[in-house]
Design an enzyme around this catalytic site. Structure first.
Site, PDB file in Angstrom:
ATOM      1  N   TYR A  22       0.833  -1.205   0.000  1.00 20.74           N
ATOM      2  CA  TYR A  22       0.000   0.000   0.000  1.00 20.74           C
ATOM      3  C   TYR A  22       0.869   1.256   0.000  1.00 20.74           C
ATOM      4  CZ  TYR A  22      -3.444   3.456   1.529  1.00 20.74           C
ATOM      5  OH  TYR A  22      -4.234   4.574   1.627  1.00 20.74           O
ATOM      6  N   GLU A  44     -11.878   5.834   4.376  1.00 24.71           N
ATOM      7  CA  GLU A  44     -11.319   6.643   5.469  1.00 24.71           C
ATOM      8  C   GLU A  44     -12.360   6.820   6.569  1.00 24.71           C
ATOM      9  OE1 GLU A  44      -8.262   7.429   5.985  1.00 24.71           O
ATOM     10  OE2 GLU A  44      -7.379   7.178   3.998  1.00 24.71           O
ATOM     11  N   TRP A  52      -5.998   1.159  10.120  1.00 23.12           N
ATOM     12  CA  TRP A  52      -6.093   1.192   8.663  1.00 23.12           C
ATOM     13  C   TRP A  52      -5.870  -0.197   8.089  1.00 23.12           C
ATOM     14  CZ3 TRP A  52      -8.393   3.330   4.939  1.00 23.12           C
ATOM     15  CH2 TRP A  52      -7.994   3.125   3.622  1.00 23.12           C
TER      16      TRP A  52
END
Length: 191
Positions: A22, A44, A52
């Site tokens: 990522y 988000e 995350w």
């Protein structure tokens, strides 16, 4: 931080194999397009209060559950879809966040300029990369202004901190630390 592959990267980006990919291939690279930015905004918002990594690992399930984040599809969701999403163990099952995702799709359809143009209008001028993660802000004047503009237009779960995370993830700001091997396309790296 020097990764196992010998490349310098932001410390958070070397934590797991998922983070390495990522960090190296997506985070901080400019993203344009209404549906693509709607996906990032939605993820988000779902991340709020969670890791995350949790969201990253559930991303494919989120895409399946939310019709690949096509704004026009999600905007048409009703109570049956909310129930379907609340029963989907592959995603984060939070009613407020699910309802916000649907409301945000509807709000995005109402934007005459489109979501991408609105969000990118808050991108600040390029600045030097931070020397360390300690110099990376949680929010900025630009993210606060973005959050206020979105809320005025009916968006939910888009506070200044979430807006800043969106700006970082989609290349509106470059918060890779100085010395990180990743160069964001189109970014004028000054640090």
């Amino acid at each position: 931080m020097i990764g196992a592959d010998g490349l310098p990267r932001c410390a958070w980006g070397a934590g797991t194999a998922d983070y390495v990919v990522y960090h190296d291939e997506e985070w901080g690279r400019p993203v344009r397009g209404d549906d693509a930015l709607y996906e990032r905004m939605t993820l988000e918002a779902f991340q709020s209060g969670l890791s995350w990594l949790t969201i990253l690992r559930k991303r494919q399930a989120f895409r399946r559950a939310f019709d690949d984040f096509r704004i026009s599809a999600v905007a048409g969701y009703g109570e049956a879809d909310v129930a379907r999403l609340l029963a989907d163990a592959g995603i984060v099952r939070n009613r407020a966040k699910i309802e916000a995702a649907i409301a945000n799709a509807r709000a995005a359809l109402e934007l005459p300029e489109g979501l991408s143009e609105l969000l990118w209008s808050f991108a600040p001028p390029r600045r030097p990369r931070p020397a360390s993660l300690a110099e990376v802000p949680a929010l900025t004047d630009a993210s606060t202004a973005m959050a206020k503009a979105l809320k005025r237009r009916g968006f939910r779960f888009v506070g200044p901190t979430t807006a800043y995370a969106l700006m970082q993830a989609t290349g509106m700001v470059d918060d890779h630390v100085a010395g990180c091997h990743v160069v964001s396309p189109g970014a004028a790296v000054m640090g």
